[in-house]
Design a protein around this motif. Structure first.
Motif, PDB file in Angstrom:
ATOM      1  N   PRO A   1     -39.774  26.499  16.966  1.00  0.00           N
ATOM      2  CA  PRO A   1     -38.968  27.468  16.450  1.00  0.00           C
ATOM      3  C   PRO A   1     -38.673  28.841  16.801  1.00  0.00           C
ATOM      4  O   PRO A   1     -37.677  29.339  16.814  1.00  0.00           O
ATOM      5  N   ASP A   2     -39.933  29.363  17.495  1.00  0.00           N
ATOM      6  CA  ASP A   2     -39.796  30.661  17.987  1.00  0.00           C
ATOM      7  C   ASP A   2     -39.233  30.709  19.572  1.00  0.00           C
ATOM      8  O   ASP A   2     -39.162  31.611  20.132  1.00  0.00           O
ATOM      9  N   GLY A   3     -38.665  29.576  19.883  1.00  0.00           N
ATOM     10  CA  GLY A   3     -38.336  29.664  21.351  1.00  0.00           C
ATOM     11  C   GLY A   3     -38.891  29.178  22.498  1.00  0.00           C
ATOM     12  O   GLY A   3     -38.568  28.860  23.724  1.00  0.00           O
ATOM     13  N   GLU A   4     -40.461  29.215  22.455  1.00  0.00           N
ATOM     14  CA  GLU A   4     -41.240  28.879  23.229  1.00  0.00           C
ATOM     15  C   GLU A   4     -41.675  27.565  23.144  1.00  0.00           C
ATOM     16  O   GLU A   4     -41.586  26.894  22.058  1.00  0.00           O
ATOM     17  N   ASN A   5     -42.283  26.944  24.488  1.00  0.00           N
ATOM     18  CA  ASN A   5     -43.055  25.751  24.163  1.00  0.00           C
ATOM     19  C   ASN A   5     -44.259  25.720  24.367  1.00  0.00           C
ATOM     20  O   ASN A   5     -45.108  26.776  24.540  1.00  0.00           O
ATOM     21  N   LEU A   6     -45.125  24.598  23.977  1.00  0.00           N
ATOM     22  CA  LEU A   6     -46.698  24.436  23.864  1.00  0.00           C
ATOM     23  C   LEU A   6     -47.143  24.754  25.222  1.00  0.00           C
ATOM     24  O   LEU A   6     -48.363  25.407  25.366  1.00  0.00           O
ATOM     25  N   ILE A   7     -46.753  24.218  26.406  1.00  0.00           N
ATOM     26  CA  ILE A   7     -47.314  24.357  27.584  1.00  0.00           C
ATOM     27  C   ILE A   7     -47.372  25.945  28.039  1.00  0.00           C
ATOM     28  O   ILE A   7     -48.392  26.565  28.681  1.00  0.00           O
ATOM     29  N   ARG A   8     -46.253  26.791  27.819  1.00  0.00           N
ATOM     30  CA  ARG A   8     -46.034  28.042  28.093  1.00  0.00           C
ATOM     31  C   ARG A   8     -47.359  28.826  27.313  1.00  0.00           C
ATOM     32  O   ARG A   8     -47.987  29.510  27.746  1.00  0.00           O
ATOM     33  N   LYS A   9     -47.186  28.675  26.041  1.00  0.00           N
ATOM     34  CA  LYS A   9     -47.965  29.193  25.025  1.00  0.00           C
ATOM     35  C   LYS A   9     -49.442  29.096  25.387  1.00  0.00           C
ATOM     36  O   LYS A   9     -50.392  29.765  25.381  1.00  0.00           O
ATOM     37  N   THR A  10     -49.789  27.884  26.250  1.00  0.00           N
ATOM     38  CA  THR A  10     -51.179  27.522  26.431  1.00  0.00           C
ATOM     39  C   THR A  10     -51.711  28.477  27.875  1.00  0.00           C
ATOM     40  O   THR A  10     -52.626  28.677  27.793  1.00  0.00           O
ATOM     41  N   PHE A  11     -50.595  28.311  28.641  1.00  0.00           N
ATOM     42  CA  PHE A  11     -50.826  29.025  29.786  1.00  0.00           C
ATOM     43  C   PHE A  11     -51.016  30.572  29.539  1.00  0.00           C
ATOM     44  O   PHE A  11     -51.935  31.252  30.053  1.00  0.00           O
ATOM     45  N   LYS A  12     -50.306  30.918  28.676  1.00  0.00           N
ATOM     46  CA  LYS A  12     -50.285  32.564  28.376  1.00  0.00           C
ATOM     47  C   LYS A  12     -51.654  32.779  27.828  1.00  0.00           C
ATOM     48  O   LYS A  12     -52.351  33.865  27.991  1.00  0.00           O
TER      49      LYS A  12
ATOM     50  N   ALA B   1     -54.412  32.547  30.307  1.00  0.00           N
ATOM     51  CA  ALA B   1     -54.349  33.902  31.244  1.00  0.00           C
ATOM     52  C   ALA B   1     -54.909  35.310  30.566  1.00  0.00           C
ATOM     53  O   ALA B   1     -55.175  35.935  31.256  1.00  0.00           O
ATOM     54  N   SER B   2     -54.708  35.055  29.380  1.00  0.00           N
ATOM     55  CA  SER B   2     -54.901  36.557  28.840  1.00  0.00           C
ATOM     56  C   SER B   2     -56.542  36.513  28.240  1.00  0.00           C
ATOM     57  O   SER B   2     -56.980  37.669  28.059  1.00  0.00           O
ATOM     58  N   LEU B   3     -57.475  35.576  28.636  1.00  0.00           N
ATOM     59  CA  LEU B   3     -58.889  35.702  28.250  1.00  0.00           C
ATOM     60  C   LEU B   3     -59.426  36.517  29.374  1.00  0.00           C
ATOM     61  O   LEU B   3     -59.006  36.699  30.635  1.00  0.00           O
TER      62      LEU B   3
END
Length: 480
Positions: A32-43, A46-48
């Motif tokens: 619903p927020d416009g993003e998908n799960l794989i993009r969220k996982t990569f972000k 990468a943010s660690l």
């Protein structure tokens, strides 16, 4: 300690059909927020702190699609390496291959953080804190898993039985892993307080992991070694791409990392955590991401309702209307509609099985199909004709190819096209067209800086996607 996040992007998500399909699986579904799960996982990976490389294990047919999603995140300074599977072979094979690659690149002391590409984590700060705890235990030789603190008796997840009498630094020693329980057993687990949902996320020191795999899953290790020895490796700058050899990979035992190792090793620890985790395993779980109205309905898209309660509708492209119904899941896509009772959300996978057994393409493809060079959408088809909308990314090129049974008429809608038709090369501008006869070698390129959008009209005796002979292809798909 060098930490390498490893994103496992396998699985189809058949319980989320008709949006999730084999060529557009669950990690690529928009939320619903416009993003998908794989993009969220990569972000999230990468943010660690101090992460310099993210390794992804995925199907080779999803490589370019995955790369496109990562590109949208914009972390060009990160190394983005891939292990490309010809087909799924379960998680033990994927974890072993990733571990051997990390060992080769970073040494046995490096830490691996294994993440599923199709899980949602809503509390990023708590996730980061849990990873820091896991790193400490992993560096001590523990095989660390993440246990989600159970809020209610869930029968759809496996559980981790932790030993409260053997606390570790930030975690607990694992007694055992438990299969999905019935409701009464799940209630007992929640009341006990030392049972956690099995998230399927792990943290390992590579040397410790490989040592335990060689002890408890020697056949897996031997066949993965043999596969890597025969696989194609390419490097581009700091990135590394390993394409697994299909015949050798097919000999790797088809077993999960839980069964092969985690349930057998004596060195397993769990980090209890409350990170807003969900595996989005059904349409019921997906519906929880949308705010409900006064009637308990949750709607995505334009939906009208009259005397309808406690329904979830996902209809982003068409007006939907509900009258006098309750407790329904209604999922509308351009070529398929799912209507299910909420109590049977887990049974959607049986429809996918029926589609597969009948050879129906709806389990495999959407009307819009993504390709390395862009995408195509089937607009209409009938006897001896098919009409497609083709989008070619800037600088991209289709293969040099030929069709035995169909001819094609191309009309440029926007952008500019470079066309190769046998020994002719020419440009097409907006509103111009050309005709490609069956049997002619041809190629389409986008030399511009904006998307090339075309309408393709196919005609012929046979219009299947397998009527294609590739002679040259910059994406490695040529027939020879």
């Amino acid at each position: 300690m060098k930490l390498i996040p490893v994103i496992m992007a396998g699985g189809v998500g058949s319980r989320l059909w008709p949006v999730s399909r084999e060529t557009h699986p669950k990690p690529f579904m928009p939320l619903p927020d416009g993003e998908n799960l794989i993009r969220k996982t990569f972000k999230r990976a990468a943010s660690l702190g101090d992460v310099t490389e993210v390794l992804t294990v995925t199907n080779r047919d999803l490589f370019f699609k995955t790369e496109d999603e990562y590109r949208l995140v914009g972390r060009k300074e990160l190394a983005q390496s891939f292990i490309l599977e010809p087909f799924g072979r379960n998680t033990a094979a994927a974890v072993a291959a990733a571990a051997l690659q990390v060992e080769q690149a970073h040494g046995a002391e490096a830490l691996m953080l294994v993440l599923a590409a199709d899980h949602l984590i809503q509390n990023e700060a708590a996730f980061t804190a849990a990873v820091e705890k896991a790193k400490i235990l992993a560096a001590q030789g523990w095989l660390v898993t993440f246990g989600i603190q159970s809020q209610y008796p869930e029968t759809g997840y496996g559980y981790i039985d932790a030993n409260p009498d053997k606390p570790l630094e930030g975690g607990l020693k694992v007694n055992r892993f438990v299969e999905k329980p019935d409701l009464e057993t799940a209630k007992q687990y929640v009341e006990a307080g030392n049972y956690f949902w099995n998230s399927g996320m792990f943290c390992f020191e590579v040397g410790s992991l490989l040592s335990e795999l060689r002890r408890y899953a020697p056949e897996v290790m031997a066949e993965v070694h043999a596969t890597l020895d025969q696989s194609r490796v390419a490097e581009s700058g700091q990135n590394r791409y390993v394409t697994l050899e299909a015949d050798a990979f097919g000999r790797v035992p088809d077993i999960s990392i839980d069964y092969a190792l985690m349930e057998r090793s004596e060195k397993v620890a769990v980090i209890p955590c409350d990170i807003g985790w969900s595996d989005i395993g059904s349409w019921n779980a997906m519906s929880e991401l949308t705010q409900s109205n006064n009637d308990g309905n949750r709607f995505e898209g334009e939906v009208l309702a009259h005397k309808a309660t406690n329904n979830y509708v996902n209809s982003p492209e068409r007006l939907a209307a509900l009258v006098g119904v309750q407790d329904l899941l209604v999922i509308d896509t351009p070529d398929a509609v799912l209507i299910a009772h909420k109590d049977h959300a887990q049974d959607v996978k049986h429809i996918v099985s029926q589609l597969k057994s009948s050879g129906h393409e709806a389990h495999l493809l959407h009307r819009t199909v993504h390709r390395p060079w862009g995408s195509y959408t089937t607009l209409e088809e009938g006897e001896r004709f098919k009409i497609k909308r083709i989008v070619v990314k800037p600088g991209a090129s289709l293969s040099l190819q030929m069709h035995h049974h169909r001819s094609e008429h191309w009309i440029v809608v926007t952008g500019m096209a470079r066309v190769f038709n046998d020994d002719r090369e020419f440009m097409l501008n907006t509103n111009e067209s050309t005709f490609i006869s069956a049997g002619h070698k041809h190629r389409l390129e986008n030399p511009g800086v904006i998307d090339l959008v075309m309408i393709e009209v196919q005609s012929g005796d046979y219009l299947g996607e397998d009527d294609i002979v590739r002679f040259q292809d910059i994406y490695g798909r040529a027939d020879g």
